[in-house]
Enzyme design. Structure first.
Site, PDB file in Angstrom:
ATOM      1  N   ASP A  40       0.874  -1.040  -0.185  1.00  0.00           N
ATOM      2  CA  ASP A  40      -0.101  -0.099   0.261  1.00  0.00           C
ATOM      3  C   ASP A  40       0.730   1.329   0.138  1.00  0.00           C
ATOM      4  O   ASP A  40       1.979   1.253   0.380  1.00  0.00           O
ATOM      5  CB  ASP A  40      -0.907  -0.152   1.311  1.00  0.00           C
ATOM      6  CG  ASP A  40      -2.087  -1.136   1.068  1.00  0.00           C
ATOM      7  OD1 ASP A  40      -2.172  -1.636   0.160  1.00  0.00           O
ATOM      8  OD2 ASP A  40      -2.336  -1.429   2.205  1.00  0.00           O
TER       9      ASP A  40
HETATM   10  N1  URA Z   1      -1.085  -6.017   4.091  1.00  0.00           N
HETATM   11  C1  URA Z   1      -1.774  -4.670   4.055  1.00  0.00           C
HETATM   12  O1  URA Z   1      -2.716  -4.462   4.742  1.00  0.00           O
HETATM   13  N2  URA Z   1      -0.954  -3.707   3.134  1.00  0.00           N
HETATM   14  C2  URA Z   1       0.106  -4.176   2.392  1.00  0.00           C
HETATM   15  O2  URA Z   1       0.768  -3.400   1.774  1.00  0.00           O
HETATM   16  C3  URA Z   1       0.650  -5.599   2.543  1.00  0.00           C
HETATM   17  C4  URA Z   1       0.121  -6.410   3.369  1.00  0.00           C
END
Ligand code: URA
Length: 253
Positions: free
Chosen positions: A104
């Site tokens: 993310d």
């Molecule tokens: N889990 C999440 O919530 N975000 C990520 O970027 C990777 C794993």
């Protein structure tokens, strides 16, 4: 054997879509004959020319970056926000690389970047169960029953997460927060955040410490390094590609 448009795209000459157009337009020759059939397959031994110029297949390159917060795990962004591949471009990487999976916007840590679509697909295939280790800073004081829930799998809206490893790293009583290290092998969208939401401890900060056996120790946010040949081979092995590895041309790498 590979599809002609894929070979042209990998050479860096054009995107897959543009390569298809080039074929349809009669600009592509295979072994000196014009080919306009999009399904045509070619091997390493075939001579492929676009507008009379031989195409060189782009060499495979493999990197690991310490993804900083505030960038998108993508090759480009419609809103012109910073993308993770920009960090490599800025340092002169010209190959058509892309991230393997995504972290993310606000999440930091280990992310593989390559132009090897075969390896990327294998690593992301759920059957291959590549471990990812995350360090989570979350709201509230996590207790052993929370850890048990994480370990045994959590019912999210439309699926139950697999068993995970989860250990408590530290608690900050003053700020009412905890640090948990969790290892999962799935890669559902926002998975770690959703898992911690589900146990009532929303994520405040998330970092991926490891992707498979690869970490980003010694790399500052935004820094990356080339993978070593033995690391690439080990990834292939972990991605259950062992049998095909011997046919795979990593000699130039
Ligand atoms: N889990 C999440 O919530 N975000 C990520 O970027 C990777 C794993």
């Amino acid at each position: 054997m590979e599809r002609l448009q894929k070979v042209i795209a990998r050479s860096g000459k054009a995107s897959r879509r543009k390569a298809e157009q080039m074929i349809v337009d009669g600009r592509v020759k295979v072994n000196h004959k014009v080919v306009t059939e999009l399904g045509t397959k070619v091997s390493h031994n075939d001579l492929v020319e676009v507008d009379g110029v031989k195409i060189e297949s782009e060499e495979k390159v493999y990197f690991i970056i310490n993804k900083p917060a505030g960038c998108i795990s993508a090759v480009k962004d419609d809103l012109d926000r910073k993308v993770v591949v920009d960090y490599l471009r800025e340092k002169g990487v010209t190959e058509r690389v892309f991230p393997v999976g995504r972290l993310d916007y606000d999440v930091t840590g280990a992310l593989i970047i390559t132009n090897d679509g075969d390896l990327a697909n294998l690593l992301m295939h759920p059957n291959n169960e590549i471990d990812k280790v995350y360090l989570v800073r979350c709201d509230g004081i996590v207790d052993s029953s929370d850890l048990m829930k994480l370990r045994s799998g959590i019912e999210l809206d439309d699926y139950k997460t697999s068993k995970a490893k989860a250990t408590l790293v530290s608690v900050d009583k003053k700020n009412k927060s905890s640090q948990v290290r969790i290892t999962i092998h799935e890669g559902k969208y926002h998975q770690v955040k959703l898992m911690f939401d589900a146990i009532g401890h929303p994520v405040k900060k998330l970092r991926r410490e490891k992707y498979a056996f690869l970490d980003v120790v010694g790399l500052k946010p935004g820094e990356f390094r080339r993978l070593k040949i033995h690391e690439v081979k080990k990834l292939y092995v972990q991605a259950k590609f062992k049998d095909k590895l011997k046919h795979y041309d990593l000699r130039k790498y």
